[in-house]
Write a protein that holds these residues in place. Structure first.
Motif, PDB file in Angstrom:
ATOM      1  N   GLN A 197       0.818  -1.220   0.000  1.00  0.00           N
ATOM      2  CA  GLN A 197       0.000   0.000   0.000  1.00  0.00           C
ATOM      3  C   GLN A 197       0.850   1.267   0.000  1.00  0.00           C
ATOM      4  OE1 GLN A 197      -2.820  -0.638   3.210  1.00  0.00           O
ATOM      5  NE2 GLN A 197      -3.515  -2.537   2.245  1.00  0.00           N
ATOM      6  N   SER A 198       2.055   1.190   0.546  1.00  0.00           N
ATOM      7  CA  SER A 198       2.890   2.399   0.491  1.00  0.00           C
ATOM      8  C   SER A 198       3.243   2.705  -0.964  1.00  0.00           C
ATOM      9  CB  SER A 198       4.131   2.260   1.370  1.00  0.00           C
ATOM     10  OG  SER A 198       5.066   1.413   0.760  1.00  0.00           O
ATOM     11  N   ILE A 199       3.281   1.677  -1.798  1.00  0.00           N
ATOM     12  CA  ILE A 199       3.474   1.894  -3.238  1.00  0.00           C
ATOM     13  C   ILE A 199       2.143   2.255  -3.901  1.00  0.00           C
ATOM     14  CG2 ILE A 199       4.090   0.750  -5.411  1.00  0.00           C
ATOM     15  CD1 ILE A 199       6.140  -0.919  -3.685  1.00  0.00           C
ATOM     16  N   ALA A 200       1.116   1.467  -3.632  1.00  0.00           N
ATOM     17  CA  ALA A 200      -0.156   1.614  -4.354  1.00  0.00           C
ATOM     18  C   ALA A 200      -0.957   2.833  -3.924  1.00  0.00           C
ATOM     19  CB  ALA A 200      -0.994   0.353  -4.180  1.00  0.00           C
ATOM     20  N   CYS A 201      -0.734   3.328  -2.696  1.00  0.00           N
ATOM     21  CA  CYS A 201      -1.487   4.497  -2.223  1.00  0.00           C
ATOM     22  C   CYS A 201      -0.623   5.761  -2.156  1.00  0.00           C
ATOM     23  CB  CYS A 201      -2.067   4.243  -0.832  1.00  0.00           C
ATOM     24  SG  CYS A 201      -3.182   2.844  -0.732  1.00  0.00           S
ATOM     25  N   ASP A 202       0.663   5.627  -1.869  1.00  0.00           N
ATOM     26  CA  ASP A 202       1.472   6.822  -1.614  1.00  0.00           C
ATOM     27  C   ASP A 202       2.381   7.219  -2.767  1.00  0.00           C
ATOM     28  OD1 ASP A 202       0.357   7.059   0.906  1.00  0.00           O
ATOM     29  OD2 ASP A 202       1.952   5.931   1.891  1.00  0.00           O
ATOM     30  N   ILE A 203       2.688   6.306  -3.667  1.00  0.00           N
ATOM     31  CA  ILE A 203       3.579   6.647  -4.785  1.00  0.00           C
ATOM     32  C   ILE A 203       2.811   6.634  -6.105  1.00  0.00           C
ATOM     33  CG2 ILE A 203       5.676   6.050  -6.071  1.00  0.00           C
ATOM     34  CD1 ILE A 203       6.745   4.626  -3.594  1.00  0.00           C
ATOM     35  N   HIS A 204       2.313   5.469  -6.464  1.00  0.00           N
ATOM     36  CA  HIS A 204       1.795   5.283  -7.809  1.00  0.00           C
ATOM     37  C   HIS A 204       0.641   6.216  -8.214  1.00  0.00           C
ATOM     38  CE1 HIS A 204      -0.673   3.117 -10.875  1.00  0.00           C
ATOM     39  NE2 HIS A 204       0.439   3.382 -11.515  1.00  0.00           N
ATOM     40  N   PRO A 205      -0.332   6.492  -7.312  1.00  0.00           N
ATOM     41  CA  PRO A 205      -1.470   7.317  -7.754  1.00  0.00           C
ATOM     42  C   PRO A 205      -1.053   8.712  -8.215  1.00  0.00           C
ATOM     43  CG  PRO A 205      -1.967   6.254  -5.660  1.00  0.00           C
ATOM     44  CD  PRO A 205      -0.509   6.009  -5.927  1.00  0.00           C
ATOM     45  N   LEU A 206       0.066   9.194  -7.698  1.00  0.00           N
ATOM     46  CA  LEU A 206       0.499  10.545  -8.061  1.00  0.00           C
ATOM     47  C   LEU A 206       1.165  10.570  -9.427  1.00  0.00           C
ATOM     48  CD1 LEU A 206       1.696  11.295  -4.477  1.00  0.00           C
ATOM     49  CD2 LEU A 206      -0.203  12.427  -5.636  1.00  0.00           C
ATOM     50  N   ASN A 207       1.534   9.402  -9.915  1.00  0.00           N
ATOM     51  CA  ASN A 207       2.301   9.337 -11.162  1.00  0.00           C
ATOM     52  C   ASN A 207       1.542   8.666 -12.296  1.00  0.00           C
ATOM     53  OD1 ASN A 207       4.266  10.522  -9.681  1.00  0.00           O
ATOM     54  ND2 ASN A 207       5.587   8.745  -9.524  1.00  0.00           N
ATOM     55  N   ARG A 239       6.924  18.445 -14.682  1.00  0.00           N
ATOM     56  CA  ARG A 239       6.162  17.194 -14.545  1.00  0.00           C
ATOM     57  C   ARG A 239       7.094  16.031 -14.224  1.00  0.00           C
ATOM     58  NH1 ARG A 239       3.783  18.345 -19.135  1.00  0.00           N
ATOM     59  NH2 ARG A 239       4.408  16.434 -20.190  1.00  0.00           N
ATOM     60  N   ASN A 240       8.259  16.007 -14.871  1.00  0.00           N
ATOM     61  CA  ASN A 240       9.215  14.940 -14.561  1.00  0.00           C
ATOM     62  C   ASN A 240       9.734  15.055 -13.130  1.00  0.00           C
ATOM     63  OD1 ASN A 240       8.893  13.839 -17.066  1.00  0.00           O
ATOM     64  ND2 ASN A 240      10.732  14.774 -17.937  1.00  0.00           N
ATOM     65  N   GLU A 241       9.914  16.300 -12.685  1.00  0.00           N
ATOM     66  CA  GLU A 241      10.348  16.488 -11.291  1.00  0.00           C
ATOM     67  C   GLU A 241       9.272  16.010 -10.323  1.00  0.00           C
ATOM     68  OE1 GLU A 241      11.729  20.474 -10.088  1.00  0.00           O
ATOM     69  OE2 GLU A 241      12.970  20.368 -11.904  1.00  0.00           O
ATOM     70  N   TRP A 242       8.031  16.329 -10.601  1.00  0.00           N
ATOM     71  CA  TRP A 242       6.896  15.841  -9.801  1.00  0.00           C
ATOM     72  C   TRP A 242       6.960  14.313  -9.703  1.00  0.00           C
ATOM     73  CZ3 TRP A 242       1.923  17.201  -7.674  1.00  0.00           C
ATOM     74  CH2 TRP A 242       0.950  16.210  -7.729  1.00  0.00           C
ATOM     75  N   TYR A 243       7.104  13.681 -10.850  1.00  0.00           N
ATOM     76  CA  TYR A 243       7.151  12.220 -10.913  1.00  0.00           C
ATOM     77  C   TYR A 243       8.256  11.679 -10.011  1.00  0.00           C
ATOM     78  CZ  TYR A 243       6.429   7.741 -13.338  1.00  0.00           C
ATOM     79  OH  TYR A 243       6.114   6.445 -13.648  1.00  0.00           O
ATOM     80  N   ARG A 244       9.445  12.260 -10.189  1.00  0.00           N
ATOM     81  CA  ARG A 244      10.595  11.770  -9.424  1.00  0.00           C
ATOM     82  C   ARG A 244      10.460  12.092  -7.939  1.00  0.00           C
ATOM     83  NH1 ARG A 244      13.684  12.954 -14.461  1.00  0.00           N
ATOM     84  NH2 ARG A 244      13.811  15.133 -13.816  1.00  0.00           N
ATOM     85  N   HIS A 245       9.847  13.238  -7.617  1.00  0.00           N
ATOM     86  CA  HIS A 245       9.696  13.633  -6.214  1.00  0.00           C
ATOM     87  C   HIS A 245       8.946  12.571  -5.408  1.00  0.00           C
ATOM     88  CE1 HIS A 245       8.944  16.163  -2.693  1.00  0.00           C
ATOM     89  NE2 HIS A 245       7.690  15.771  -2.748  1.00  0.00           N
ATOM     90  N   TRP A 246       7.805  12.103  -5.945  1.00  0.00           N
ATOM     91  CA  TRP A 246       6.982  11.151  -5.177  1.00  0.00           C
ATOM     92  C   TRP A 246       7.646   9.787  -5.121  1.00  0.00           C
ATOM     93  CZ3 TRP A 246       4.341  14.025  -2.296  1.00  0.00           C
ATOM     94  CH2 TRP A 246       3.782  15.202  -2.770  1.00  0.00           C
ATOM     95  N   ILE A 247       8.366   9.408  -6.174  1.00  0.00           N
ATOM     96  CA  ILE A 247       9.088   8.135  -6.132  1.00  0.00           C
ATOM     97  C   ILE A 247      10.226   8.215  -5.123  1.00  0.00           C
ATOM     98  CG2 ILE A 247      10.592   6.559  -7.404  1.00  0.00           C
ATOM     99  CD1 ILE A 247       8.896   6.895  -9.822  1.00  0.00           C
ATOM    100  N   THR A 248      11.022   9.266  -5.160  1.00  0.00           N
ATOM    101  CA  THR A 248      12.180   9.299  -4.255  1.00  0.00           C
ATOM    102  C   THR A 248      11.725   9.413  -2.798  1.00  0.00           C
ATOM    103  OG1 THR A 248      12.463  11.666  -4.602  1.00  0.00           O
ATOM    104  CG2 THR A 248      13.786  10.240  -5.966  1.00  0.00           C
ATOM    105  N   GLN A 249      10.679  10.202  -2.555  1.00  0.00           N
ATOM    106  CA  GLN A 249      10.169  10.282  -1.187  1.00  0.00           C
ATOM    107  C   GLN A 249       9.670   8.904  -0.714  1.00  0.00           C
ATOM    108  OE1 GLN A 249       6.429  12.628   0.223  1.00  0.00           O
ATOM    109  NE2 GLN A 249       8.137  14.022   0.476  1.00  0.00           N
ATOM    110  N   GLY A 250       8.920   8.232  -1.574  1.00  0.00           N
ATOM    111  CA  GLY A 250       8.374   6.916  -1.206  1.00  0.00           C
ATOM    112  C   GLY A 250       9.456   5.851  -1.092  1.00  0.00           C
ATOM    113  N   PHE A 251      10.411   5.854  -2.011  1.00  0.00           N
ATOM    114  CA  PHE A 251      11.477   4.847  -1.983  1.00  0.00           C
ATOM    115  C   PHE A 251      12.374   5.032  -0.758  1.00  0.00           C
ATOM    116  CE2 PHE A 251      11.961   3.174  -6.643  1.00  0.00           C
ATOM    117  CZ  PHE A 251      10.720   2.605  -6.556  1.00  0.00           C
ATOM    118  N   ALA A 252      12.622   6.270  -0.351  1.00  0.00           N
ATOM    119  CA  ALA A 252      13.465   6.498   0.830  1.00  0.00           C
ATOM    120  C   ALA A 252      12.813   5.845   2.053  1.00  0.00           C
ATOM    121  CB  ALA A 252      13.668   7.997   1.053  1.00  0.00           C
ATOM    122  N   ALA A 253      11.501   6.009   2.189  1.00  0.00           N
ATOM    123  CA  ALA A 253      10.784   5.392   3.315  1.00  0.00           C
ATOM    124  C   ALA A 253      10.798   3.866   3.194  1.00  0.00           C
ATOM    125  CB  ALA A 253       9.349   5.910   3.367  1.00  0.00           C
TER     126      ALA A 253
END
Lengths: 216, 216
Positions: B101-111, B130-144
């Motif tokens: 769910q941290s992937i399916a709710c916190d990362i993927h829906p934003l991208n 837009r690419n920065e937006w994409y990378r922002h949510w992935i890097t924030q989620g992946f760090a966690a």
């Protein structure tokens, strides 16, 4: 003796879901507020507990659990003797989960505070466009849900028993009203929501009634 | 005879998850491609089937199921005799679901494509932002996630058996690479991902190997 601590914020939809679930499951808990507005979820103390830096988290006898839907399903599986949040039959379970996830994956993540902050800060999106963004994802999601419920709903989202779907619907309706979304096109969602809001487990979990709710 | 139809799109992360799950569960299926780029998911024919207008959907002997994680859990419950996607113990199940769910709710829906389209169309956000937006949510989620996996991972996300968490991780890593996210800060995610990608169930589900994959 059981110790159960909910790391909570009165207006967090995801925390609101877990409060409802704990109440439905008839489980006692202590609330430990984490102020999202003050950024406490990114403070060192909270990050040591939950490295995701998100609310809610639940400590259940020392085991820390994260992600609201995962917490709800854990409660249902670890405490099977109180009312069930999911039906027992696989297709009915899939229906309840699909409704819950259509809210938790397709609507709510786009309207989170951190996302609205990014739109404002990094992208310079103005207030009115941010509100339109908010309403856009709710109305798109609610339109689909309204059609879905035509097949699944009884008194509640899936038949006549409260399920995980209902646990997610009520907080999302609260958000929609807060942002003045017109709910007239979604009579089924509104009717189910009103029936749910009358239940004590839902009423006690309302954002207006939490320990960290600011005075009116 | 069983008829199982996956309404699919080669590059949809959510469909990719269900392909992996069906393969892990050793269940046969027919793929019915729905072109998200051509907007077929909003066409009358598909909406009649799935009013949410999202991919994937799975028809299992005539029962239509939606939402990728709900479909995966349904498969695990309806077909308990093939390899399990979730462990049996409640805390371990909660760990696997929380990562999923941290992937399916916190990362993927934003991208999602629909979100990127809204940023471009309605909000006029340019390509680089837009690419920065994409990378922002992935890097924030992946760090966690990288921190989370320190406590949970063995060969895979949760111990040494493949779980629902892994089903979500591999498509998200694929997306991250597609948008040239630097994965060096996430050695655990990369190592687990590489181990998973070697498994036939994951390899066969890859976006480069689907019936609707365009020629290279």
């Amino acid at each position: 003796m059981t110790e159960r601590i909910l790391y909570d914020y009165f207006r967090s939809s995801a925390a609101y879901r877990v409060r409802i679930a704990l109440n439905l499951k008839e489980l006692d808990y202590i609330q430990a507020p984490v102020s999202l507005v003050k950024g406490e979820q990114q403070g060192a103390a909270y990050l040591a507990l939950n490295p995701q830096g998100l609310v809610p988290a639940l400590s259940d006898n020392g085991v820390l659990l994260t992600q609201s839907l995962a917490i709800c399903e854990y409660l249902d599986e670890a405490y099977p003797d109180t009312p069930r949040l999911l039906p027992l039959e696989p297709v009915a379970r899939a229906r309840a989960r699909a409704i819950a996830q259509s809210i938790a994956c397709d609507i709510h993540p786009l309207n989170n505070l951190r996302v609205l902050n990014y739109l404002k800060g990094e992208l310079g999106v103005g207030d009115e466009s941010r509100n339109e963004w908010y309403r856009h994802w709710i109305t798109q999601g609610f339109a689909a849900l309204e059609r879905l419920l035509a097949d699944t709903a009884g008194s509640y989202c899936v038949g006549d028993n409260v399920t995980l779907a209902d646990v997610c619907l009520v907080p999302q309706l609260f958000n929609a009203r807060r942002f003045a979304v017109d709910l007239a096109p979604y009579p089924r969602l509104v009717a189910v929501g009103e029936a749910l809001e009358r239940l004590p487990a839902f009423a006690a979990a309302h954002p207006s009634r939490q320990p960290d709710t600011p005075p009116a």
